[in-house]
Design an enzyme around this catalytic site. Structure first.
Site, mmCIF file in Angstrom:
data_model
loop_
_atom_site.group_PDB
_atom_site.id
_atom_site.type_symbol
_atom_site.label_atom_id
_atom_site.label_comp_id
_atom_site.label_asym_id
_atom_site.label_seq_id
_atom_site.Cartn_x
_atom_site.Cartn_y
_atom_site.Cartn_z
ATOM 1 N N ASN A 7 0.862 -1.178 0.000
ATOM 2 C CA ASN A 7 0.000 0.000 0.000
ATOM 3 C C ASN A 7 0.901 1.231 0.000
ATOM 4 O OD1 ASN A 7 -1.876 1.989 0.416
ATOM 5 N ND2 ASN A 7 -2.774 1.079 2.253
ATOM 6 N N LYS A 14 3.415 0.698 2.969
ATOM 7 C CA LYS A 14 3.110 -0.373 3.931
ATOM 8 C C LYS A 14 3.174 -1.694 3.190
ATOM 9 C CE LYS A 14 -0.207 2.182 6.648
ATOM 10 N NZ LYS A 14 -1.568 2.564 6.472
ATOM 11 N N ARG A 88 -2.396 -1.819 -3.580
ATOM 12 C CA ARG A 88 -3.672 -1.166 -3.302
ATOM 13 C C ARG A 88 -3.755 0.115 -4.139
ATOM 14 N NH1 ARG A 88 -6.144 1.004 2.374
ATOM 15 N NH2 ARG A 88 -8.139 1.562 1.475
ATOM 16 N N HIS A 177 -13.235 1.849 -0.054
ATOM 17 C CA HIS A 177 -13.135 0.807 0.988
ATOM 18 C C HIS A 177 -13.663 -0.534 0.469
ATOM 19 C CE1 HIS A 177 -13.722 4.201 4.154
ATOM 20 N NE2 HIS A 177 -12.422 3.988 3.983
ATOM 21 N N ARG A 236 -13.823 14.793 7.380
ATOM 22 C CA ARG A 236 -14.553 15.033 6.120
ATOM 23 C C ARG A 236 -16.035 15.236 6.413
ATOM 24 N NH1 ARG A 236 -12.505 9.608 3.411
ATOM 25 N NH2 ARG A 236 -10.364 9.784 4.111
ATOM 26 N N ILE A 327 -13.031 2.623 14.340
ATOM 27 C CA ILE A 327 -14.126 2.947 15.265
ATOM 28 C C ILE A 327 -15.096 1.766 15.380
ATOM 29 C CG2 ILE A 327 -16.052 4.540 15.669
ATOM 30 C CD1 ILE A 327 -14.371 6.700 14.175
ATOM 31 N N GLU A 329 -14.533 -1.340 15.081
ATOM 32 C CA GLU A 329 -13.970 -2.458 15.842
ATOM 33 C C GLU A 329 -13.723 -2.100 17.315
ATOM 34 O OE1 GLU A 329 -10.414 -3.834 13.782
ATOM 35 O OE2 GLU A 329 -11.487 -3.699 11.881
ATOM 36 N N GLU A 379 -7.677 -5.752 4.919
ATOM 37 C CA GLU A 379 -7.582 -5.403 3.501
ATOM 38 C C GLU A 379 -6.341 -6.011 2.860
ATOM 39 O OE1 GLU A 379 -9.260 -1.055 3.037
ATOM 40 O OE2 GLU A 379 -8.526 -1.378 5.047
#
Ligand code: AMP
Length: 406
Positions: A7, A14, A88, A177, A236, A327, A329, A379
């Site tokens: 990613n 990453k 990704r 997502h 956002r 959030i 999880e 992911e």
């Protein structure tokens, strides 16, 4: 077989290396401050986390170091053992409905879509180019955040604006997502033990989106042309009257880019609370009675409830609601508020079960009309799975060509 999941951000990269198809994580980590002073990387191997400070001129130097680490840690003896790398990519536009090989032609399409994802797509291209240079024999695959949502019908993906905007300028809902929604939906179906399901998946992190999924196919999602629509998020704004944008651009005498920055980085939980975009800070603020934190949280959860209710109707019912991401999880409070807000649908929280973070669990009572689950997202694993599948398809194709069957 080793598959890498990558990613790449503009100054970070990453990674996670998997042994496939067993799905064991062999090594993971992140390179940070690429192309900047004081660059460094951290790797996690055998449960140990190591940080090293090194000069990282560009993404290619980061990947070269990663390859050295793979060899030094005896994960591979030679780079030829890395058969495939999955990248990704944020925006696949109308071109990609699944993970695809990143040929020069496909990279061109990703570049063309940069106008719709100016921060993300160019960074992904850097990662792909670097990987091609460092591991030239590996299959380079692109896994798109938008791909899973390509099944959404025109009536749900079009905006009620002049029709040519979509034809000429690609203006429509793409959703994001997708890799996460796909992963948790797949896992939810595994838990339910059937695939003819109607699911509502809530990816609630700093960025947040909700999807309606019927029999594994996405029929609607809350994000749109960009990741700034649908729910209220960390910083956002999400959905609102579009006239706010033109009106406030005039009032503030700012440019379109400055307005975009405000709506993406200074709005959401941060804009309303005036304190932070991090939901933990909002919860701390609520504990000491900060009214703006209370308000921000209420607005945040109300929008989640609105979308769940909307998708419940669109799906014609719902077999399970899934909470995932930072959030979803981890925030006991947010999950409770959302589930309490769904009382009209007969959803009932199991308070004791909900007292947990980051684990896969049913958090509603036995008599709840819809079961709600926490499913931690993964992911990177989803990208590795798709990349592995693509690799197998390509190998089969090669075999058929060699045997002159096609
Ligand atoms: P993500 O974008 O998925 O990494 O999620 C980031 C969000 O998860 C941030 O707003 C964090 O505050 C939130 N988060 C992480 N841990 C917790 C926690 N224990 N309680 C509440 N929110 C959390």
């Amino acid at each position: 077989m080793i598959v890498l999941s990558v990613n790449a951000g503009s100054s970070s990269l990453k990674f996670q290396a998997y042994d496939m198809p067993e799905e064991n994580v062999l090594i993971s980590g992140v390179f940070e401050r690429i192309g900047m002073k004081e660059s460094f990387y951290t790797i996690k191997i055998n449960g140990e986390k190591i940080k090293k400070e090194v000069e990282l001129k560009n993404h290619e130097s980061a990947l070269e170091i990663l390859m050295e680490e793979l060899i030094d840690n005896q994960i591979v003896e030679s780079l030829d053992e890395i058969k495939a790398i999955g990248h990704r990519i944020a925006q696949g536009g109308p071109y990609f409905d699944k993970t695809e090989e990143m040929t020069e032609e496909n990279i061109k399409k990703v570049r063309e879509l940069s106008a719709l994802a100016p921060l993300h797509n160019p960074a992904a291209i850097k990662g792909i180019k670097a990987a091609k240079a460092v591991v030239p024999n590996a299959l380079q695959a692109g896994a798109f955040d938008t791909a899973f949502h390509q099944t959404i019908e025109e009536e749900n993906y079009l905006y009620p604006v002049p029709y040519e905007w979509c034809e000429k300028y690609n203006v429509r809902k793409y959703g994001f997502h997708g890799t996460s929604h796909k992963y948790v939906a797949y896992r939810m179906n595994e838990i339910l033990g059937r695939y003819n399901t109607k699911l509502i998946t809530c990816h609630i992190g700093n960025g947040a989106s909700i999807s309606a999924i019927k029999e594994g196919i996405c029929i609607n999602t809350s994000m749109g042309l960009t990741p700034n629509s649908g729910l209220m998020m960390g910083s956002r704004c999400g959905d609102m009257d579009p006239t706010v944008v033109t009106y406030m651009t005039k009032q503030l005498e700012c440019t379109a880019e400055e307005m975009d920055e405000i709506l993406n980085k200074q709005s959401g939980l941060l804009g309303i609370s005036g304190i932070s975009s991090d939901s933990r800070d909002i919860e701390d603020g609520m504990k000491i009675g900060n009214p703006r934190c209370n308000l921000a949280q209420k607005m945040f959860t109300n929008r989640i409830i609105d979308y769940i209710a909307k998708y419940y109707v669109e799906l014609g019912g719902c077999d399970a609601i899934v909470f995932t991401a930072g959030i979803g999880e981890n925030s006991i409070h947010t999950r409770r508020e959302v589930i309490d807000g769904l009382a009209a649908l007969g959803v009932k929280i199991d308070e004791e079960a909900n007292e947990c973070r980051g684990v896969e669990r049913l958090i509603t009572t036995e008599d709840s009309a819809i079961p709600c689950y926490i499913i931690p997202t993964n992911e990177e694993l989803m990208i590795a799975r798709d990349t592995y599948m693509l690799y197998q398809e390509k190998e089969k194709e090669k075999e058929l060509i060699e045997n002159e069957i096609i």
